[in-house]
Design a protein around this motif. Structure first.
Motif, short mmCIF file in Angstrom:
data_model
loop_
_atom_site.label_atom_id
_atom_site.label_comp_id
_atom_site.label_asym_id
_atom_site.label_seq_id
_atom_site.Cartn_x
_atom_site.Cartn_y
_atom_site.Cartn_z
N ILE A 1 -30.15 -72.25 -3.02
CA ILE A 1 -31.61 -72.39 -3.05
C ILE A 1 -32.06 -72.50 -1.59
CG2 ILE A 1 -33.55 -73.83 -3.78
CD1 ILE A 1 -31.77 -74.79 -6.12
N TYR A 2 -33.05 -71.69 -1.24
CA TYR A 2 -33.45 -71.53 0.15
C TYR A 2 -34.74 -72.32 0.41
CZ TYR A 2 -34.55 -68.67 4.34
OH TYR A 2 -34.84 -68.22 5.60
N PRO A 3 -34.68 -73.38 1.23
CA PRO A 3 -35.88 -74.18 1.49
C PRO A 3 -36.78 -73.52 2.55
CG PRO A 3 -33.87 -75.32 2.26
CD PRO A 3 -33.49 -73.91 1.92
N LEU A 4 -38.07 -73.56 2.32
CA LEU A 4 -39.02 -72.94 3.25
C LEU A 4 -40.20 -73.89 3.51
CD1 LEU A 4 -39.19 -69.38 1.59
CD2 LEU A 4 -38.05 -69.95 3.76
N PHE A 5 -40.68 -73.89 4.75
CA PHE A 5 -41.79 -74.76 5.15
C PHE A 5 -43.07 -73.94 5.35
CE2 PHE A 5 -37.85 -76.76 6.55
CZ PHE A 5 -38.00 -78.04 6.03
N VAL A 6 -44.08 -74.24 4.54
CA VAL A 6 -45.33 -73.47 4.59
C VAL A 6 -46.39 -74.21 5.39
CG1 VAL A 6 -46.92 -72.09 3.20
CG2 VAL A 6 -44.82 -73.00 2.15
N VAL A 7 -46.97 -73.53 6.39
CA VAL A 7 -48.07 -74.13 7.15
C VAL A 7 -49.38 -73.39 6.83
CG1 VAL A 7 -46.67 -74.99 9.08
CG2 VAL A 7 -47.60 -72.66 9.18
N PRO A 8 -50.52 -74.04 7.09
CA PRO A 8 -51.81 -73.36 6.86
C PRO A 8 -51.93 -72.13 7.75
CG PRO A 8 -52.13 -75.72 7.28
CD PRO A 8 -50.70 -75.41 7.58
N ASN A 9 -52.76 -71.19 7.33
CA ASN A 9 -52.92 -69.94 8.08
C ASN A 9 -53.50 -70.16 9.47
OD1 ASN A 9 -51.84 -68.25 6.14
ND2 ASN A 9 -53.77 -68.19 5.00
N SER A 10 -54.14 -71.33 9.68
CA SER A 10 -54.73 -71.62 10.99
C SER A 10 -53.64 -71.88 12.04
CB SER A 10 -55.63 -72.85 10.89
OG SER A 10 -54.89 -73.95 10.38
N ARG A 11 -52.42 -72.12 11.57
CA ARG A 11 -51.33 -72.37 12.51
C ARG A 11 -50.43 -71.15 12.63
NH1 ARG A 11 -49.21 -78.35 10.95
NH2 ARG A 11 -47.43 -77.58 12.13
N GLY A 12 -49.52 -71.19 13.60
CA GLY A 12 -48.65 -70.03 13.82
C GLY A 12 -47.26 -70.25 13.27
N LYS A 13 -46.47 -69.18 13.33
CA LYS A 13 -45.07 -69.28 12.94
C LYS A 13 -44.31 -69.95 14.08
CE LYS A 13 -41.14 -66.36 11.70
NZ LYS A 13 -40.61 -65.03 11.44
N VAL A 14 -43.67 -71.08 13.81
CA VAL A 14 -43.01 -71.85 14.87
C VAL A 14 -41.58 -72.21 14.46
CG1 VAL A 14 -43.09 -73.98 16.24
CG2 VAL A 14 -45.22 -72.89 15.54
N GLU A 15 -40.64 -71.99 15.36
CA GLU A 15 -39.27 -72.41 15.09
C GLU A 15 -39.16 -73.92 15.29
OE1 GLU A 15 -36.24 -70.60 17.55
OE2 GLU A 15 -34.75 -70.77 15.96
N ILE A 16 -38.41 -74.58 14.40
CA ILE A 16 -38.28 -76.04 14.49
C ILE A 16 -37.21 -76.37 15.52
CG2 ILE A 16 -37.62 -78.09 13.16
CD1 ILE A 16 -38.73 -76.03 10.76
N GLY A 17 -37.61 -77.14 16.54
CA GLY A 17 -36.75 -77.39 17.69
C GLY A 17 -35.36 -77.88 17.33
N SER A 18 -35.30 -78.84 16.40
CA SER A 18 -34.01 -79.44 16.08
C SER A 18 -33.26 -78.66 14.99
CB SER A 18 -34.22 -80.89 15.61
OG SER A 18 -35.15 -80.90 14.55
N MET A 19 -33.86 -77.55 14.51
CA MET A 19 -33.21 -76.75 13.47
C MET A 19 -33.28 -75.26 13.85
SD MET A 19 -34.75 -78.66 10.10
CE MET A 19 -33.64 -77.89 8.92
N PRO A 20 -32.48 -74.83 14.83
CA PRO A 20 -32.54 -73.43 15.26
C PRO A 20 -32.35 -72.49 14.07
CG PRO A 20 -30.98 -74.71 16.61
CD PRO A 20 -31.42 -75.60 15.50
N GLY A 21 -33.23 -71.47 13.99
CA GLY A 21 -33.13 -70.51 12.88
C GLY A 21 -34.01 -70.88 11.69
N VAL A 22 -34.63 -72.07 11.73
CA VAL A 22 -35.53 -72.48 10.64
C VAL A 22 -36.95 -72.53 11.20
CG1 VAL A 22 -36.10 -74.28 8.97
CG2 VAL A 22 -33.71 -73.82 9.54
N TRP A 23 -37.88 -71.93 10.45
CA TRP A 23 -39.24 -71.75 10.95
C TRP A 23 -40.27 -72.37 10.01
CZ3 TRP A 23 -40.18 -68.47 15.36
CH2 TRP A 23 -39.01 -67.87 15.90
N GLN A 24 -41.33 -72.90 10.61
CA GLN A 24 -42.54 -73.16 9.82
C GLN A 24 -43.27 -71.82 9.76
OE1 GLN A 24 -44.44 -76.09 12.29
NE2 GLN A 24 -43.42 -77.81 11.28
N MET A 25 -43.66 -71.41 8.54
CA MET A 25 -44.27 -70.09 8.39
C MET A 25 -45.56 -70.15 7.59
SD MET A 25 -40.98 -67.60 7.68
CE MET A 25 -39.94 -68.77 6.85
N ARG A 26 -46.43 -69.18 7.85
CA ARG A 26 -47.66 -69.04 7.07
C ARG A 26 -47.34 -68.33 5.76
NH1 ARG A 26 -50.52 -66.62 12.30
NH2 ARG A 26 -48.45 -65.71 12.29
N VAL A 27 -48.32 -68.36 4.86
CA VAL A 27 -48.08 -67.83 3.51
C VAL A 27 -47.55 -66.40 3.55
CG1 VAL A 27 -49.22 -67.12 1.36
CG2 VAL A 27 -49.72 -69.36 2.37
#
Ligand code: ZN
Length: 340
Positions: free
Chosen positions: A44-70
């Motif tokens: 099961i693949y966990p994903l972090f969804v941010v509001p469209n007002s924000r950008g796609k950002v890689e999480i510093g302490s988790m290389p390869g994992v991103w906060q992403m828009r819809v």
């Protein structure tokens, strides 16, 4: 280099008839007798969804994992499905936070929009949504805070109603499963009744049943922006020392209607996974959490370990311990690596 010739057998060697090494001699033989194989469908693949007002950002302490828009989440879910993964688990980062986490049941919130988007574009993937308030509350705790005798703590029963609203909202958006991670007493039963009352009897519940108060969640709190602003979560998450209590928590969740139960974290809790496997005839999920992921990434980055090899070993160990399903940030890299 001189090659040693085979000596004639001695009496002692000829008595040695049991030789487990015969089954390890070649790749083909090892493959034939391999007991545990992690399939893409197990993940099961966990994903972090941010509001469209924000950008796609890689999480510093988790290389390869991103906060992403819809839009990006939907694309990622499609890529995951194409690679054999059959489920995603969504976490939301809202536009605004308040004391009760009310943005979590906003029908146009990031998670609700992502569920709708994935269901439209990748209808065959199972969509699971994490149910908790800590990403949505300004104090970062998993429920409503009350003060009793000068001590602030999460009020169990007031929190249940808010969790029901959130779960219903995800069901309304089209989630296949809701996954309550709050650790309030009675929440599985409360959410089951709330779903059934609104005719969402087909929506399943994957319960974070044995969720321990763990130091391994550190990087997740950066990813989900959910660190508690005071105190810690030890009045609701479990003491890492307790195995019998974990079985008790799982038993309650199964009785209250959980379809899948979960142990979290995984790696330091393999005995709990095994205990759950032996005691309950329901699917067992294990969450290979952020800290477990980040330790592998950090050590691999320094060249101290072989990252893909260790990842494969960890996922295999979690399955061997008894997990049917593994929630892991390694999901995409793992399926790409094994399909090569
Ligand atoms: Zn929480």
């Amino acid at each position: 280099m001189t090659v040693k010739t085979v000596e004639p057998r001695t009496e002692v060697q000829s008595l040695l008839t049991r030789r487990p090494r015969r089954l390890r001699r070649t790749d083909a033989i090892r493959a034939l007798v391999r007991e545990t194989i992690v399939r893409p469908e197990d993940l099961i693949y966990p994903l972090f969804v941010v509001p469209n007002s924000r950008g796609k950002v890689e999480i510093g302490s988790m290389p390869g994992v991103w906060q992403m828009r819809v839009r990006e989440i939907v694309e990622e879910a499609a890529r995951a499905f194409d690679n054999g993964i059959r489920a995603v688990l969504l976490f939301g980062l809202p536009e605004r936070k308040d004391a009760t986490g009310s943005s979590s049941w906003d029908p146009s919130g990031p998670v609700q929009s992502a569920i709708e988007g994935i269901k439209r574009s990748v209808p065959r993937i199972a969509v699971m949504a994490d149910v908790c308030l800590c990403e949505y509350t300004d104090h970062g705790h998993c429920g409503v805070i009350v003060e009793k005798n000068g001590v602030k703590d999460v009020d169990n029963d007031q929190t249940l109603e808010l969790l029901e609203r959130q779960a219903l909202s995800f069901a309304q958006a089209g989630a296949d499963f809701v996954a309550p991670s709050d650790m309030m007493d009675g929440r599985i039963g409360a959410i089951r009744r709330a779903l059934d009352a609104k005719r969402f009897e087909d929506v399943g519940i994957m319960a974070y049943s044995a969720k321990f108060a763990s130091g391994f969640y550190g990087p997740f709190r950066e990813a989900a922006e959910s660190a508690p602003q005071f105190g810690d979560r030890r009045t609701y998450q479990m003491d890492p020392a307790n195995a019998r209590e974990a079985l008790r928590e799982i038993e309650l969740d199964v009785d209250e209607g959980a379809d899948i139960v979960m142990v979290r974290p995984a790696l330091a809790y393999l005995d709990i996974i095994r205990g759950a496997r032996e005691s309950f005839p329901v699917p067992i999920a294990a969450y290979n959490v952020s800290g477990e992921y980040s330790m592998v990434k950090a050590a691999a980055e320094r060249g101290w370990i072989d990252g893909p090899r260790v990842t494969s070993e960890i996922l295999t160990a979690i399955k061997r311990a008894g997990a049917d399903l593994i929630i892991t940030y390694h999901a995409m890299e793992f399926v790409k690596q094994t399909s090569r």
